[in-house]
Write a protein that holds these residues in place. Structure first.
Motif: not given
Length: 200
Positions: A40-43, A48-53, A81-83
């Motif tokens: 559920a976290h945005r990252l 929500l445009g998650g991800g490190a990059l 990641g899992p998502s």
């Protein structure tokens, strides 16, 4: 894009203009921290445009764009990641004349959050957090290290506000410090890196 205010930091502007670097041969930059997985976290949420990059990697990419321009080639390794979002990425960018940028970002582990700029005549070590530095150390052969410190009350946001105010007053629709083409170039590299990793 928040990372772009980095360009308005007086120390970043100073090294970008310093001719003592000669030909810039290499840029190294890293931004990462451990973010526990939570779908559920945005990252970690692709919706929500998650991800490190996209969240962290934009800073190293923006520094490389400022100092070296648009690359000729890009090599990317990393993991998801899992998502399905990119959890970490190591990127090497190749430029004309065999210059290169080595960039790293991660949601899985803390990184140095520093940067190094290596020129044919001078090297800069940019303290953490390199996208909002308060201190940079310059070294040259045969010379004592030179420390640059951010003046009290200065930061990238203040510089950005001054630039916008000046542009509005002069009727300009684009900043010469942060041109639109550079923003688009950074975003294209980020999207290509995500695509190569298979990120959602």
């Amino acid at each position: 894009m928040e990372a772009m205010w980095m360009r308005f930091n007086p120390l970043i502007q100073r090294i970008a203009r310093d001719e003592r670097f000669g030909e810039i041969r290499e840029v190294r930059a890293a931004f990462g921290f451990h973010q526990p997985y939570d779908p559920a976290h945005r990252l970690w949420d692709p919706a929500l445009g998650g991800g490190a990059l996209l969240d962290l990697g934009v800073y190293p990419f923006a520094l490389a764009q400022l100092l070296l321009g648009t690359p000729l080639d890009m090599q990317v390794t990393g993991s998801l990641g899992p998502s399905g979002v990119d959890a970490e990425a190591s990127v090497q960018l190749a430029y004309p004349g065999d210059a290169r940028a080595m960039l790293e970002t991660s949601l899985l582990k803390p990184l140095s959050n520093t940067a190094t700029v290596i020129g044919s005549g001078m090297t800069a070590e940019i303290d953490a957090s390199f996208w909002a530095p308060r201190r940079i150390v310059l070294t040259r052969p045969g010379a004592e290290p030179e420390e640059l410190h951010l003046e009290a009350g200065e930061d990238g946001y203040r510089g950005e506000v001054r630039e916008v105010a000046g542009a509005v007053a002069e009727g300009r629709t684009e900043s010469s410090i942060m041109p639109l083409d550079d923003t688009l170039a950074v975003m294209r590299r980020l999207e290509e890196a995500r695509r190569r990793l298979g990120a959602r």
